[in-house]
Design a protein around this motif. Structure first.
Motif, PDB file in Angstrom:
ATOM      1  N   GLN A 258       0.527  -1.358  -0.212  1.00  0.00           N
ATOM      2  CA  GLN A 258      -0.021   0.480  -0.383  1.00  0.00           C
ATOM      3  C   GLN A 258       0.974   1.338  -0.054  1.00  0.00           C
ATOM      4  O   GLN A 258       0.250   2.566  -0.361  1.00  0.00           O
ATOM      5  CB  GLN A 258      -0.911   0.442   1.032  1.00  0.00           C
ATOM      6  CG  GLN A 258      -2.065   1.283   1.268  1.00  0.00           C
ATOM      7  CD  GLN A 258      -2.798   0.849  -0.119  1.00  0.00           C
ATOM      8  OE1 GLN A 258      -3.293  -0.218  -0.148  1.00  0.00           O
ATOM      9  NE2 GLN A 258      -2.722   2.182  -0.991  1.00  0.00           N
ATOM     10  N   GLY A 259       2.180   1.197   1.027  1.00  0.00           N
ATOM     11  CA  GLY A 259       3.231   2.585   0.870  1.00  0.00           C
ATOM     12  C   GLY A 259       3.388   2.881  -0.610  1.00  0.00           C
ATOM     13  O   GLY A 259       3.539   4.008  -1.216  1.00  0.00           O
ATOM     14  N   LEU A 260       3.607   1.526  -1.769  1.00  0.00           N
ATOM     15  CA  LEU A 260       4.057   1.678  -3.149  1.00  0.00           C
ATOM     16  C   LEU A 260       3.134   1.767  -4.067  1.00  0.00           C
ATOM     17  O   LEU A 260       3.140   3.728  -4.321  1.00  0.00           O
ATOM     18  CB  LEU A 260       4.747   0.735  -3.265  1.00  0.00           C
ATOM     19  CG  LEU A 260       5.220   1.238  -5.098  1.00  0.00           C
ATOM     20  CD1 LEU A 260       5.755   1.811  -5.225  1.00  0.00           C
ATOM     21  CD2 LEU A 260       5.544  -0.649  -5.084  1.00  0.00           C
ATOM     22  N   ARG A 261       1.739   2.035  -3.890  1.00  0.00           N
ATOM     23  CA  ARG A 261       0.231   2.606  -4.777  1.00  0.00           C
ATOM     24  C   ARG A 261       0.273   4.436  -3.369  1.00  0.00           C
ATOM     25  O   ARG A 261      -0.393   4.606  -5.028  1.00  0.00           O
ATOM     26  CB  ARG A 261      -0.302   1.402  -4.043  1.00  0.00           C
ATOM     27  CG  ARG A 261      -0.518   0.183  -4.627  1.00  0.00           C
ATOM     28  CD  ARG A 261      -1.569  -0.410  -4.815  1.00  0.00           C
ATOM     29  NE  ARG A 261      -1.823  -1.490  -2.903  1.00  0.00           N
ATOM     30  CZ  ARG A 261      -1.591  -2.001  -2.422  1.00  0.00           C
ATOM     31  NH1 ARG A 261      -1.055  -3.427  -3.943  1.00  0.00           N
ATOM     32  NH2 ARG A 261      -1.646  -2.648  -1.827  1.00  0.00           N
ATOM     33  N   ASP A 262      -0.035   4.503  -2.980  1.00  0.00           N
ATOM     34  CA  ASP A 262       0.475   5.386  -2.111  1.00  0.00           C
ATOM     35  C   ASP A 262       1.122   6.567  -3.084  1.00  0.00           C
ATOM     36  O   ASP A 262       0.808   7.948  -2.908  1.00  0.00           O
ATOM     37  CB  ASP A 262       0.415   5.883  -0.172  1.00  0.00           C
ATOM     38  CG  ASP A 262      -1.048   5.495   0.092  1.00  0.00           C
ATOM     39  OD1 ASP A 262      -1.902   4.845  -0.367  1.00  0.00           O
ATOM     40  OD2 ASP A 262      -0.811   4.290   1.506  1.00  0.00           O
TER      41      ASP A 262
ATOM     42  N   GLU B 250      -5.584   1.393 -11.570  1.00  0.00           N
ATOM     43  CA  GLU B 250      -6.826   1.342 -10.575  1.00  0.00           C
ATOM     44  C   GLU B 250      -6.916   2.621  -9.703  1.00  0.00           C
ATOM     45  O   GLU B 250      -7.022   2.940  -9.320  1.00  0.00           O
ATOM     46  CB  GLU B 250      -6.990   0.200  -9.335  1.00  0.00           C
ATOM     47  CG  GLU B 250      -7.192  -0.133  -8.732  1.00  0.00           C
ATOM     48  CD  GLU B 250      -7.887  -1.452  -8.095  1.00  0.00           C
ATOM     49  OE1 GLU B 250      -7.254  -1.761  -7.076  1.00  0.00           O
ATOM     50  OE2 GLU B 250      -7.528  -2.984  -8.346  1.00  0.00           O
ATOM     51  N   THR B 251      -5.162   2.648  -9.536  1.00  0.00           N
ATOM     52  CA  THR B 251      -4.499   2.952  -8.400  1.00  0.00           C
ATOM     53  C   THR B 251      -4.954   4.907  -8.290  1.00  0.00           C
ATOM     54  O   THR B 251      -4.820   5.180  -8.099  1.00  0.00           O
ATOM     55  CB  THR B 251      -2.825   2.288  -7.796  1.00  0.00           C
ATOM     56  OG1 THR B 251      -3.217   1.569  -7.252  1.00  0.00           O
ATOM     57  CG2 THR B 251      -2.805   3.715  -6.646  1.00  0.00           C
ATOM     58  N   LEU B 252      -4.377   5.201 -10.407  1.00  0.00           N
ATOM     59  CA  LEU B 252      -4.073   6.782 -10.115  1.00  0.00           C
ATOM     60  C   LEU B 252      -6.089   7.004 -10.501  1.00  0.00           C
ATOM     61  O   LEU B 252      -5.882   8.212 -11.147  1.00  0.00           O
ATOM     62  CB  LEU B 252      -3.569   6.558 -11.078  1.00  0.00           C
ATOM     63  CG  LEU B 252      -2.118   6.536 -11.043  1.00  0.00           C
ATOM     64  CD1 LEU B 252      -0.304   6.845 -11.700  1.00  0.00           C
ATOM     65  CD2 LEU B 252      -1.404   7.447  -9.514  1.00  0.00           C
ATOM     66  N   GLU B 253      -6.711   5.786 -10.757  1.00  0.00           N
ATOM     67  CA  GLU B 253      -8.023   6.284 -10.864  1.00  0.00           C
ATOM     68  C   GLU B 253      -7.406   6.676 -12.698  1.00  0.00           C
ATOM     69  O   GLU B 253      -8.412   7.840 -12.994  1.00  0.00           O
ATOM     70  CB  GLU B 253      -8.507   7.135 -10.577  1.00  0.00           C
ATOM     71  CG  GLU B 253      -8.573   6.486  -9.254  1.00  0.00           C
ATOM     72  CD  GLU B 253      -9.978   7.701  -8.061  1.00  0.00           C
ATOM     73  OE1 GLU B 253     -10.233   8.700  -8.737  1.00  0.00           O
ATOM     74  OE2 GLU B 253     -10.774   7.300  -6.757  1.00  0.00           O
ATOM     75  N   LEU B 254      -7.176   6.343 -13.577  1.00  0.00           N
ATOM     76  CA  LEU B 254      -7.013   6.702 -15.027  1.00  0.00           C
ATOM     77  C   LEU B 254      -7.019   4.901 -15.414  1.00  0.00           C
ATOM     78  O   LEU B 254      -7.230   4.123 -15.397  1.00  0.00           O
ATOM     79  CB  LEU B 254      -5.288   6.439 -15.646  1.00  0.00           C
ATOM     80  CG  LEU B 254      -5.476   8.457 -14.935  1.00  0.00           C
ATOM     81  CD1 LEU B 254      -3.740   8.366 -15.186  1.00  0.00           C
ATOM     82  CD2 LEU B 254      -5.529   9.581 -15.075  1.00  0.00           C
TER      83      LEU B 254
ATOM     84  N   ILE C   2      -2.931   4.617 -18.929  1.00  0.00           N
ATOM     85  CA  ILE C   2      -1.592   4.149 -18.626  1.00  0.00           C
ATOM     86  C   ILE C   2      -0.467   3.681 -19.770  1.00  0.00           C
ATOM     87  O   ILE C   2       0.983   3.812 -19.844  1.00  0.00           O
ATOM     88  CB  ILE C   2      -1.776   2.833 -17.009  1.00  0.00           C
ATOM     89  CG1 ILE C   2      -2.355   3.773 -16.273  1.00  0.00           C
ATOM     90  CG2 ILE C   2      -0.717   2.767 -16.665  1.00  0.00           C
ATOM     91  CD1 ILE C   2      -2.081   5.381 -15.524  1.00  0.00           C
ATOM     92  N   GLU C   3      -1.241   3.291 -20.979  1.00  0.00           N
ATOM     93  CA  GLU C   3       0.123   2.382 -21.863  1.00  0.00           C
ATOM     94  C   GLU C   3       0.307   3.375 -22.403  1.00  0.00           C
ATOM     95  O   GLU C   3       1.623   3.441 -22.533  1.00  0.00           O
ATOM     96  CB  GLU C   3      -0.951   1.158 -22.305  1.00  0.00           C
ATOM     97  CG  GLU C   3       0.304   0.511 -22.700  1.00  0.00           C
ATOM     98  CD  GLU C   3      -0.845  -0.389 -24.159  1.00  0.00           C
ATOM     99  OE1 GLU C   3      -0.738  -1.142 -25.092  1.00  0.00           O
ATOM    100  OE2 GLU C   3      -1.565  -1.301 -23.080  1.00  0.00           O
ATOM    101  N   ARG C   4      -0.255   4.952 -22.682  1.00  0.00           N
ATOM    102  CA  ARG C   4       0.606   5.486 -23.559  1.00  0.00           C
ATOM    103  C   ARG C   4       1.113   6.013 -23.225  1.00  0.00           C
ATOM    104  O   ARG C   4       2.104   6.287 -23.713  1.00  0.00           O
ATOM    105  CB  ARG C   4      -1.090   6.257 -24.325  1.00  0.00           C
ATOM    106  CG  ARG C   4      -0.258   6.942 -25.076  1.00  0.00           C
ATOM    107  CD  ARG C   4      -1.912   7.898 -25.769  1.00  0.00           C
ATOM    108  NE  ARG C   4      -2.065   8.633 -24.321  1.00  0.00           N
ATOM    109  CZ  ARG C   4      -1.985  10.125 -24.093  1.00  0.00           C
ATOM    110  NH1 ARG C   4      -0.092  10.513 -24.556  1.00  0.00           N
ATOM    111  NH2 ARG C   4      -2.344  10.773 -23.617  1.00  0.00           N
ATOM    112  N   ILE C   5       0.919   6.699 -21.703  1.00  0.00           N
ATOM    113  CA  ILE C   5       1.763   7.405 -21.138  1.00  0.00           C
ATOM    114  C   ILE C   5       3.427   7.154 -20.806  1.00  0.00           C
ATOM    115  O   ILE C   5       4.329   7.539 -20.962  1.00  0.00           O
ATOM    116  CB  ILE C   5       1.308   8.069 -19.980  1.00  0.00           C
ATOM    117  CG1 ILE C   5      -0.049   9.030 -20.879  1.00  0.00           C
ATOM    118  CG2 ILE C   5       2.932   8.774 -19.259  1.00  0.00           C
ATOM    119  CD1 ILE C   5      -0.654   9.647 -19.139  1.00  0.00           C
TER     120      ILE C   5
END
Length: 254
Positions: free
Chosen positions: A184-188, A231-235, A240-243
Motif C-alpha cells: 500500500q505504501g508503494l501504491r500511495d 486502478e490506483t491512479l484512477e486512469l 497508462i499504457e500510452r503514457i
C-alpha cells in the motif's frame, strides 16, 4: 506496452522461450529492455537479442550482487561494450545489501564508476537498490550524474520519492510488487511519482504479479501491473499504457 526491465533472456526459460515470447507479443508487449547482470550473462543477452532484434534492446552493467574482487575487470568489459553503441542504458547497477554487506566498499566503487560511464556515453542508468537506499543516494549525490536514473523495482514510500527528486532526474520502474497486498505504501507513492515518471517493468523471472504470484514471471504479465497502476491512479489502462510507453521512448531513445 514496453517492458523496461526483463531478464527473459536467462537460460532458465530454455526451450520454452519461443512459446513465452509468443505469449508476450499476444499480450501486447511491443518492446523489451534487457538489462545485463555480469560478464557471464553477456553471451546469453547478445544471443537473445540476435534472435529478436526488432523486439529487444540491450543494457549492460555489473549488478551489485555480482561485484567481486575482480570488479574492475568486469567494469572495463562494460566500458568496451558501451563503445560499440549497441546499448540503450547502463544497467543494472547499484547497491544491494540484502544478501551480503561484506563488499559494500567495492559495490560503491563499481556503482560510481558505472555512473561515470553513463555520463561519458550519455546513457540512462537502470538502478538497483535493495536495503541500501541511503548509501545509493550518497553515491548519486557524490557523482551528480546529469543522465536520467531509473529506480528499477521501486518499492519506496512518499518520503523516498521526495529524497530522490532532490538528488537527480528520476524515473521509477514499477513491477509486480505493486499488486501485492502489503504494497500500500508503494501504491500511495504513485500519486507523488506521477504518471509522467512511471515505467512499466516485470523483472522477469522474478516478482511475479498477482494473480500469478508464485509462478515464474514473464513479460506477458505486464498488463496486470498496468491495470493495478490504472486502478490506483484512477486512469484507464489505455492511458497508462500510452503514457508509460511515451516515457520509455523518451528515456531510452527507442
Amino acid at each position: 506496452m514496453i517492458d523496461t526491465h526483463t531478464h527473459i533472456y536467462f537460460p532458465e526459460y530454455g526451450e520454452e522461450i519461443r512459446d513465452v515470447m509468443s505469449r508476450c507479443v499476444n499480450a501486447g508487449v511491443t518492446s523489451f529492455i534487457l538489462p545485463n547482470v555480469d560478464d557471464e550473462s553477456l553471451p546469453y543477452l547478445k544471443s537473445f537479442h540476435a534472435l529478436y532484434p526488432q523486439l529487444t534492446k540491450m543494457a549492460v552493467g555489473l549488478h551489485p550482487t555480482e561485484v567481486k574482487e575482480d570488479w574492475r575487470r568486469v567494469v572495463e568489459i562494460v566500458n568496451k561494450e558501451l563503445k560499440t553503441g549497441s546499448y540503450v542504458a547502463v544497467g543494472e547497477v547499484g547497491i544491494d545489501l540484502y544478501w551480503d554487506k561484506s563488499m559494500l566498499k567495492e559495490q560503491m566503487q563499481a556503482f560510481e564508476e558505472q555512473l561515470l560511464l553513463a555520463q561519458k556515453y550519455k546513457l540512462p542508468v537502470i538502478l538497483h537498490s535493495r536495503e541500501a537506499f541511503e548509501v545509493t543516494m550518497q553515491c548519486i549525490e557524490k557523482i551528480q550524474p546529469s543522465v536520467p536514473l531509473i529506480f528499477h523495482s521501486f518499492t519506496g514510500n512518499i518520503d523516498d520519492v521526495k529524497r530522490i527528486r532532490n538528488g537527480c532526474d528520476p524515473y521509477f520502474g514499477i513491477n509486480g510488487v505493486v499488486t501485492y497486498k502489503n504494497a500500500q505504501g508503494l501504491r500511495d507513492a504513485l500519486v507523488d511519482i506521477g504518471i509522467d515518471r512511471i515505467l512499466l517493468e516485470t523483472d522477469a523471472p522474478y516478482l511475479t504479479p498477482v494473480p500469478h504470484r508464485g509462478k515464474r514471471n514473464e513479460s506477458s504479465y505486464l498488463g496486470f501491473i498496468r491495470d493495478k497502476i490504472a486502478e490506483t491512479l484512477e486512469l484507464s489502462p489505455q492511458e497508462i499504457e500510452r503514457i508509460t510507453d511515451r516515457n520509455a521512448h523518451s528515456v531510452f531513445g527507442i
